[in-house]
Design a protein around this motif. Structure first.
Motif, mmCIF file in Angstrom:
data_model
loop_
_atom_site.group_PDB
_atom_site.id
_atom_site.type_symbol
_atom_site.label_atom_id
_atom_site.label_comp_id
_atom_site.label_asym_id
_atom_site.label_seq_id
_atom_site.Cartn_x
_atom_site.Cartn_y
_atom_site.Cartn_z
ATOM 1 N N LEU A 1 -11.497 9.556 -1.973
ATOM 2 C CA LEU A 1 -10.334 9.471 -1.090
ATOM 3 C C LEU A 1 -10.300 8.115 -0.382
ATOM 4 O O LEU A 1 -9.247 7.477 -0.301
ATOM 5 N N GLU A 2 -11.449 7.645 0.078
ATOM 6 C CA GLU A 2 -11.499 6.338 0.734
ATOM 7 C C GLU A 2 -11.167 5.222 -0.247
ATOM 8 O O GLU A 2 -10.468 4.265 0.114
ATOM 9 N N ASN A 3 -11.636 5.325 -1.479
ATOM 10 C CA ASN A 3 -11.303 4.308 -2.475
ATOM 11 C C ASN A 3 -9.802 4.271 -2.744
ATOM 12 O O ASN A 3 -9.225 3.197 -2.898
ATOM 13 N N ARG A 4 -9.175 5.428 -2.794
ATOM 14 C CA ARG A 4 -7.723 5.469 -2.999
ATOM 15 C C ARG A 4 -6.993 4.824 -1.826
ATOM 16 O O ARG A 4 -6.047 4.066 -2.012
ATOM 17 N N LYS A 5 -7.437 5.116 -0.614
ATOM 18 C CA LYS A 5 -6.810 4.512 0.568
ATOM 19 C C LYS A 5 -7.032 3.003 0.583
ATOM 20 O O LYS A 5 -6.122 2.241 0.919
ATOM 21 N N ARG A 6 -8.252 2.569 0.233
ATOM 22 C CA ARG A 6 -8.555 1.141 0.204
ATOM 23 C C ARG A 6 -7.672 0.429 -0.810
ATOM 24 O O ARG A 6 -7.106 -0.631 -0.530
ATOM 25 N N TYR A 7 -7.507 1.017 -1.978
ATOM 26 C CA TYR A 7 -6.667 0.425 -3.017
ATOM 27 C C TYR A 7 -5.228 0.276 -2.516
ATOM 28 O O TYR A 7 -4.602 -0.767 -2.702
ATOM 29 N N THR A 8 -4.711 1.298 -1.844
ATOM 30 C CA THR A 8 -3.354 1.241 -1.312
ATOM 31 C C THR A 8 -3.232 0.141 -0.261
ATOM 32 O O THR A 8 -2.253 -0.612 -0.258
ATOM 33 N N GLU B 1 -5.051 -2.574 -0.058
ATOM 34 C CA GLU B 1 -5.118 -3.859 -0.747
ATOM 35 C C GLU B 1 -3.789 -4.197 -1.408
ATOM 36 O O GLU B 1 -3.358 -5.350 -1.390
ATOM 37 N N GLN B 2 -3.139 -3.201 -2.000
ATOM 38 C CA GLN B 2 -1.845 -3.439 -2.636
ATOM 39 C C GLN B 2 -0.808 -3.862 -1.604
ATOM 40 O O GLN B 2 -0.020 -4.774 -1.851
ATOM 41 N N ARG B 3 -0.790 -3.196 -0.441
ATOM 42 C CA ARG B 3 0.147 -3.577 0.615
ATOM 43 C C ARG B 3 -0.100 -5.004 1.086
ATOM 44 O O ARG B 3 0.837 -5.777 1.271
ATOM 45 N N GLU B 4 -1.380 -5.358 1.282
ATOM 46 C CA GLU B 4 -1.718 -6.714 1.721
ATOM 47 C C GLU B 4 -1.322 -7.744 0.670
ATOM 48 O O GLU B 4 -0.817 -8.815 1.009
ATOM 49 N N LYS C 1 1.085 -7.527 -1.576
ATOM 50 C CA LYS C 1 2.544 -7.660 -1.571
ATOM 51 C C LYS C 1 3.021 -8.425 -0.341
ATOM 52 O O LYS C 1 3.933 -9.257 -0.431
ATOM 53 N N ARG C 2 2.399 -8.152 0.805
ATOM 54 C CA ARG C 2 2.765 -8.855 2.033
ATOM 55 C C ARG C 2 2.474 -10.347 1.891
ATOM 56 O O ARG C 2 3.284 -11.192 2.277
ATOM 57 N N ALA C 3 1.322 -10.699 1.319
ATOM 58 C CA ALA C 3 0.965 -12.103 1.131
ATOM 59 C C ALA C 3 1.938 -12.784 0.169
ATOM 60 O O ALA C 3 2.309 -13.939 0.377
ATOM 61 N N GLU C 4 2.367 -12.080 -0.872
ATOM 62 C CA GLU C 4 3.334 -12.652 -1.807
ATOM 63 C C GLU C 4 4.657 -12.925 -1.105
ATOM 64 O O GLU C 4 5.269 -13.973 -1.322
ATOM 65 N N ARG C 5 5.103 -11.989 -0.268
ATOM 66 C CA ARG C 5 6.361 -12.194 0.467
ATOM 67 C C ARG C 5 6.244 -13.389 1.408
ATOM 68 O O ARG C 5 7.160 -14.195 1.508
ATOM 69 N N GLU C 6 5.109 -13.498 2.086
ATOM 70 C CA GLU C 6 4.911 -14.603 3.031
ATOM 71 C C GLU C 6 4.857 -15.946 2.304
ATOM 72 O O GLU C 6 5.353 -16.949 2.821
ATOM 73 N N SER C 7 4.261 -15.974 1.121
ATOM 74 C CA SER C 7 4.147 -17.239 0.396
ATOM 75 C C SER C 7 5.500 -17.701 -0.145
ATOM 76 O O SER C 7 5.683 -18.894 -0.376
ATOM 77 N N ARG C 8 6.428 -16.790 -0.347
ATOM 78 C CA ARG C 8 7.756 -17.159 -0.846
ATOM 79 C C ARG C 8 8.645 -17.734 0.260
ATOM 80 O O ARG C 8 9.666 -18.320 -0.024
ATOM 81 N N ARG C 9 8.276 -17.522 1.492
ATOM 82 C CA ARG C 9 9.110 -18.008 2.604
ATOM 83 C C ARG C 9 8.950 -19.478 2.827
ATOM 84 O O ARG C 9 8.099 -20.162 2.578
#
Length: 67
Positions: A45-52, A54-57, A59-67
């Protein structure tokens, strides 16, 4: 060889465990199990939460780099 063995166990031990017990459930899912099964369920369960997270981070980093 040790790195491969470690990767193999990290990857496929969890996969095998998830395949046997099915999807993660949070309500009453670990009651009545033996201790190792409970601990593996918690790690999974913790690995699943960690993966989620990481995916959010990522995606957030990709959005920030496009700005």
């Amino acid at each position: 060889m040790e790195r491969f063995k470690a990767w193999w166990h990290r990857t496929f031990d969890d996969w095998a465990f998830r395949s046997f017990i099915g999807p993660a459930q949070t309500k009453g899912a670990v009651q009545g199990c033996d201790e190792p099964a409970r601990e593996q369920w918690k790690r999974d369960l913790e690995n699943r939460k960690r993966y989620t997270r990481e995916q959010r981070e990522r995606k957030r980093a990709e959005r920030e780099s496009r700005r």
